[in-house]
Write a protein that holds these residues in place. Structure first.
Motif, PDB file in Angstrom:
ATOM      1  N   ALA B 105       0.800  -1.097   0.289  1.00  0.00           N
ATOM      2  CA  ALA B 105      -0.181   0.311   0.256  1.00  0.00           C
ATOM      3  C   ALA B 105       1.062   0.925   0.163  1.00  0.00           C
ATOM      4  N   LEU B 106       2.129   0.881   0.580  1.00  0.00           N
ATOM      5  CA  LEU B 106       2.538   2.224   0.768  1.00  0.00           C
ATOM      6  C   LEU B 106       3.917   2.856  -0.599  1.00  0.00           C
ATOM      7  N   LEU B 107       4.021   1.357  -1.388  1.00  0.00           N
ATOM      8  CA  LEU B 107       3.565   1.543  -2.932  1.00  0.00           C
ATOM      9  C   LEU B 107       2.841   2.174  -3.707  1.00  0.00           C
ATOM     10  N   CYS B 108       1.515   1.784  -3.606  1.00  0.00           N
ATOM     11  CA  CYS B 108       0.525   2.251  -4.030  1.00  0.00           C
ATOM     12  C   CYS B 108      -0.334   3.574  -3.731  1.00  0.00           C
ATOM     13  N   ALA B 109       0.408   3.992  -2.885  1.00  0.00           N
ATOM     14  CA  ALA B 109      -0.360   5.409  -2.243  1.00  0.00           C
ATOM     15  C   ALA B 109       0.760   6.664  -3.240  1.00  0.00           C
ATOM     16  N   ARG B 110      -0.442   7.779  -3.574  1.00  0.00           N
ATOM     17  CA  ARG B 110       1.173   9.002  -4.292  1.00  0.00           C
ATOM     18  C   ARG B 110       1.560   9.520  -2.862  1.00  0.00           C
ATOM     19  N   THR B 111       1.101  10.138  -1.777  1.00  0.00           N
ATOM     20  CA  THR B 111       1.727  10.514  -0.770  1.00  0.00           C
ATOM     21  C   THR B 111       3.130  10.036  -0.580  1.00  0.00           C
ATOM     22  N   THR B 112       2.871   8.382  -0.375  1.00  0.00           N
ATOM     23  CA  THR B 112       4.295   8.403  -0.291  1.00  0.00           C
ATOM     24  C   THR B 112       5.106   7.450  -1.204  1.00  0.00           C
ATOM     25  N   LEU B 113       4.590   7.529  -2.193  1.00  0.00           N
ATOM     26  CA  LEU B 113       5.444   7.244  -3.321  1.00  0.00           C
ATOM     27  C   LEU B 113       5.335   8.252  -4.573  1.00  0.00           C
ATOM     28  N   PRO B 114       6.030   9.375  -4.611  1.00  0.00           N
ATOM     29  CA  PRO B 114       5.771  10.197  -5.078  1.00  0.00           C
ATOM     30  C   PRO B 114       5.915  10.145  -7.064  1.00  0.00           C
ATOM     31  N   LEU B 115       6.791   9.211  -6.967  1.00  0.00           N
ATOM     32  CA  LEU B 115       7.289   8.929  -8.838  1.00  0.00           C
ATOM     33  C   LEU B 115       5.484   8.223  -9.379  1.00  0.00           C
ATOM     34  N   ARG B 116       5.065   9.263  -9.831  1.00  0.00           N
ATOM     35  CA  ARG B 116       3.731   8.977 -10.406  1.00  0.00           C
ATOM     36  C   ARG B 116       3.793   7.396 -11.361  1.00  0.00           C
ATOM     37  N   ARG B 176      -5.211  14.223   6.100  1.00  0.00           N
ATOM     38  CA  ARG B 176      -5.304  15.549   5.953  1.00  0.00           C
ATOM     39  C   ARG B 176      -3.427  15.999   6.069  1.00  0.00           C
ATOM     40  N   ARG B 177      -2.861  17.015   4.908  1.00  0.00           N
ATOM     41  CA  ARG B 177      -1.396  16.602   4.710  1.00  0.00           C
ATOM     42  C   ARG B 177      -0.639  17.284   5.985  1.00  0.00           C
ATOM     43  N   GLY B 178      -2.152  18.158   7.193  1.00  0.00           N
ATOM     44  CA  GLY B 178      -1.677  18.987   7.918  1.00  0.00           C
ATOM     45  C   GLY B 178      -0.485  18.323   8.986  1.00  0.00           C
ATOM     46  N   PRO B 179      -0.497  17.444   9.549  1.00  0.00           N
ATOM     47  CA  PRO B 179       0.192  16.470  10.691  1.00  0.00           C
ATOM     48  C   PRO B 179       1.397  15.895  10.276  1.00  0.00           C
ATOM     49  N   PRO B 180       1.056  15.430   8.663  1.00  0.00           N
ATOM     50  CA  PRO B 180       2.818  15.084   8.272  1.00  0.00           C
ATOM     51  C   PRO B 180       4.027  16.317   8.549  1.00  0.00           C
ATOM     52  N   GLU B 181       3.573  17.584   7.612  1.00  0.00           N
ATOM     53  CA  GLU B 181       3.885  18.754   7.730  1.00  0.00           C
ATOM     54  C   GLU B 181       4.350  19.257   8.366  1.00  0.00           C
ATOM     55  N   GLY B 182       3.465  19.028   9.284  1.00  0.00           N
ATOM     56  CA  GLY B 182       3.895  19.257  11.143  1.00  0.00           C
ATOM     57  C   GLY B 182       5.250  18.655  11.775  1.00  0.00           C
ATOM     58  N   VAL B 183       5.353  17.998  11.559  1.00  0.00           N
ATOM     59  CA  VAL B 183       6.351  16.726  12.501  1.00  0.00           C
ATOM     60  C   VAL B 183       7.437  17.091  11.158  1.00  0.00           C
ATOM     61  N   ARG B 184       7.449  17.428  10.403  1.00  0.00           N
ATOM     62  CA  ARG B 184       8.168  17.548   9.207  1.00  0.00           C
ATOM     63  C   ARG B 184       9.103  18.791   9.610  1.00  0.00           C
ATOM     64  N   ALA B 185       7.960  19.415   9.857  1.00  0.00           N
ATOM     65  CA  ALA B 185       8.720  21.475  10.343  1.00  0.00           C
ATOM     66  C   ALA B 185       9.297  21.484  11.359  1.00  0.00           C
ATOM     67  N   VAL B 193       7.660  11.565  10.411  1.00  0.00           N
ATOM     68  CA  VAL B 193       6.872  11.913   9.762  1.00  0.00           C
ATOM     69  C   VAL B 193       5.686  11.019   9.774  1.00  0.00           C
ATOM     70  N   PHE B 194       6.415  10.043   9.379  1.00  0.00           N
ATOM     71  CA  PHE B 194       5.220   8.409   8.474  1.00  0.00           C
ATOM     72  C   PHE B 194       5.463   7.900  10.527  1.00  0.00           C
ATOM     73  N   ARG B 195       5.290   7.559  11.387  1.00  0.00           N
ATOM     74  CA  ARG B 195       4.743   7.131  12.466  1.00  0.00           C
ATOM     75  C   ARG B 195       3.929   8.047  12.958  1.00  0.00           C
ATOM     76  N   TRP B 196       4.617   9.612  13.101  1.00  0.00           N
ATOM     77  CA  TRP B 196       3.434  10.653  14.178  1.00  0.00           C
ATOM     78  C   TRP B 196       2.675  11.146  12.999  1.00  0.00           C
ATOM     79  N   GLY B 197       3.187  11.161  12.048  1.00  0.00           N
ATOM     80  CA  GLY B 197       2.115  12.041  11.624  1.00  0.00           C
ATOM     81  C   GLY B 197       1.128  11.487  10.794  1.00  0.00           C
TER      82      GLY B 197
END
Lengths: 285, 279
Positions: B105-116, B176-185, B193-197
């Motif tokens: 699933a991580l390889l099938c999701a746009r968010t986790t595998l940005p190479l379209r 939602r994009r917010g939490p991962p961005e928050g952890v990254r920030a 980012v994956f574990r907590w966001g």
């Protein structure tokens, strides 16, 4: 100081919080692992058997596609798909079966969904009976209905259509009833106050609210039913499954591979089309 | 203004409004008419409209009458064992499928595998696993590992990988994009980012998708025995083949009980794990 310092300061707090929950869940985890080990024992899950099987699986898959020679691709493909006309027709029949069964089951489920919705039913007794009926239709696998219907209606697609339709009726009736229960009752009460009868209430107050959901469920069910229709023939109930089962039973490996590829591609295309329509309708609603 | 005239005026206005809404609908109507014709053809072709259906009804009533009352209680231990085997197949198949589906699933999701292109390819792999029915995979695995429940477990697992990879990756993409961005920030690396966001957002969806597939897989497991892949389906098909209607209906009742039990447990687990979490 490393860039991740603030994040690492937060992490211990969260971890401590999680750990408290984890301790509570430990007993459940042990019970779960016990259940899994027991299941592995019951199901005869042996890694050795699995590895030996992997070889045979590769062998079997290799047998299903005949060699395609570089210079003779067209000839070899034509040889592999020697019966493509018949198989294509059986696939069309399979799709017709799925379509008809979806239509019949959905119509029946839609009619029963009003009695099976707590807010629209005529009385608790009718509600109870309808719910149990839908549960029965849903819980018995369509293949089981198919075996019984083959006895009653003879070999052929009729038994398959009826079997899938009954199962669909149960599944759709439940989903539709749940959609009915989630409506805003205002329009229904408004029509009732204006003197509408029960049918007018359903038609003009309930249906406009639930129709987008109903349509989306129906496309989803169609995808499921196309899959069912491909295998309902295993018990003689029509469609491509009859041919596939014969090819498998008689060890016609080439034919098996050819049919499986056609089935997979068809399901693939139907899924894709159906999902696109579903998303478009969901977006428009 | 008199009441009657006002009613007439309002009716005319309503009719005009409704007509305006209907005007653009002719492609839909054409499609519905075509669908009706196809359905009519299908109904005639399969024999639904005709004597085959009508002649079968009395035979169906006869079969239903022969199924009552359920019989063959002396075979109950055998049936119950087969039922336990069925439930074990559903549980193991789902678990095995979920374990493989998560990384996929991580390889099938746009968010986790940005190479379209790659992400699209992996999603197609998952789709192709879903496109053949359990029963077909079961026959294939019976050839590979022999008759018995192991073939059924593998068949369930393979389709489960496809279904769950799709459901999991949709959950990941809908987060939602917010939490991962928050952890990254805050300076978190990719794993953090994956574990907590991400994970806290998608875990409830992942759990409920898995429970849903567990219910569905238990239902599927009840019929895999028809092709020799273990479970109660073997007994059921066998009794129906020799017209032991009473025993068949006993087995169907047992299947219903098992399916309800699993649905009940799954609903209970869902409430405990998803809604009541962190309480």
């Amino acid at each position: 100081m490393s860039g991740s310092a603030p994040a690492s300061r937060f992490a211990p707090l969260l971890i401590a919080e999680r750990r408290r929950g984890l301790r509570r869940g430990m007993t459940s985890l042990i019970a779960f692992l016990g259940a899994v080990l027991l299941a592995a024992e019951v199901a005869g899950f042996r890694p050795g058997l699995l590895l030996a099987g992997l070889d045979r699986l590769g062998e079997f898959l290799a047998l299903m596609a005949p060699p395609i020679r570089a210079g003779h691709v067209a000839e070899d493909l034509a040889g592999w798909y020697w019966n493509i006309g018949h198989w294509s027709w059986l696939l069309v029949e399979t799709l017709l079966m799925a379509l008809l069964a979806t239509a019949l089951g959905t119509a029946g489920g839609a009619l029963l969904s009003f009695a099976a919705a707590r807010n629209l039913t005529r009385g608790p007794r009718l509600y109870w009976v309808t719910r149990r009926l839908l549960e029965f239709a849903r819980a018995v696998p369509d293949l089981v209905f198919a075996i019984i219907f083959v006895f009653a209606f003879g070999l052929g697609p009729l038994a398959g259509v009826l079997a899938i339709a009954v199962h669909t009726l149960g599944a759709q009736g439940k989903l539709f009833a749940e959609a009915n229960e989630n409506i805003d009752m205002g329009p229904v009460l408004g029509l009732r106050a204006a003197g509408a009868d029960r049918h007018e209430e359903h038609l003009w107050a309930v249906l406009p609210q639930v129709l987008p959901n109903w349509i989306s469920f129906t496309f989803w069910r169609l995808e499921i039913n196309v899959r069912s229709a491909t295998i309902i023939g295993f018990v003689g109930a029509g469609g491509i499954g009859v041919e596939l089962y014969d090819a498998l039973r008689l060890n016609y490996y080439d034919d098996t591979g050819a049919i499986l590829l056609m089935v997979a591609l068809t399901v693939f295309v139907i899924d894709d089309l159906s999902e696109r329509l579903r998303l478009r309708i969901a977006g428009a609603a | 203004m008199s009441g009657a005239a006002e009613i007439a005026a309002r009716q005319a206005r309503l009719a005009a409004l409704l007509a305006a809404g209907r005007r653009g609908r002719w492609p839909l109507r054409l499609a519905l008419a075509a669908l009706a014709l196809v359905l009519l053809y299908a109904a005639v072709h399969v024999g639904l409209i005709g004597s085959q259906f009508l002649d079968g009804l009395p035979r169906l009533a006869g079969a239903a009458a022969m199924m009552l009352p359920p019989a063959g209680f002396e075979h109950l231990p055998e049936f119950l064992w087969a039922l336990i085997e069925t439930i074990a197949m559903g549980l193991l198949g789902t678990l095995l499928g979920a374990l493989v589906a998560f990384p996929l699933a991580l390889l099938c999701a746009r968010t986790t595998l940005p190479l379209r292109l790659l992400q699209f390819g992996f999603r197609r792999v998952a789709d192709s696993l879903r496109s053949l029915d359990h029963l077909i995979w079961a026959i294939v695995f019976v050839r590979a590992v022999g008759l018995g429940p192991l073939a059924g477990v593998l068949a369930i697992a393979v389709v489960d990988v496809g279904n769950l990879a799709k459901l999991y990756s949709e959950a990941i993409d809908n987060a939602r994009r917010g939490p991962p961005e928050g952890v990254r920030a805050a300076g978190g690396d990719a794993a953090e980012v994956f574990r907590w966001g991400m994970l806290p957002q998608v875990l409830p969806n992942i759990l409920s998708a898995t429970l849903y597939m567990w219910e569905s897989n238990t239902r599927s497991a009840t019929i895999l025995g028809i092709v020799g892949a273990g479970g109660i389906g073997y007994q059921l098909a066998d009794r129906l083949r020799v017209y032991e209607w009473g025993q068949a209906s006993l087995i169907i009742l047992l299947i219903l009980a098992a399916v309800y039990a699993i649905d009940f447990i799954s609903a209970h687990l869902g409430r405990r794990l998803i809604e009541g979490r962190g309480g």
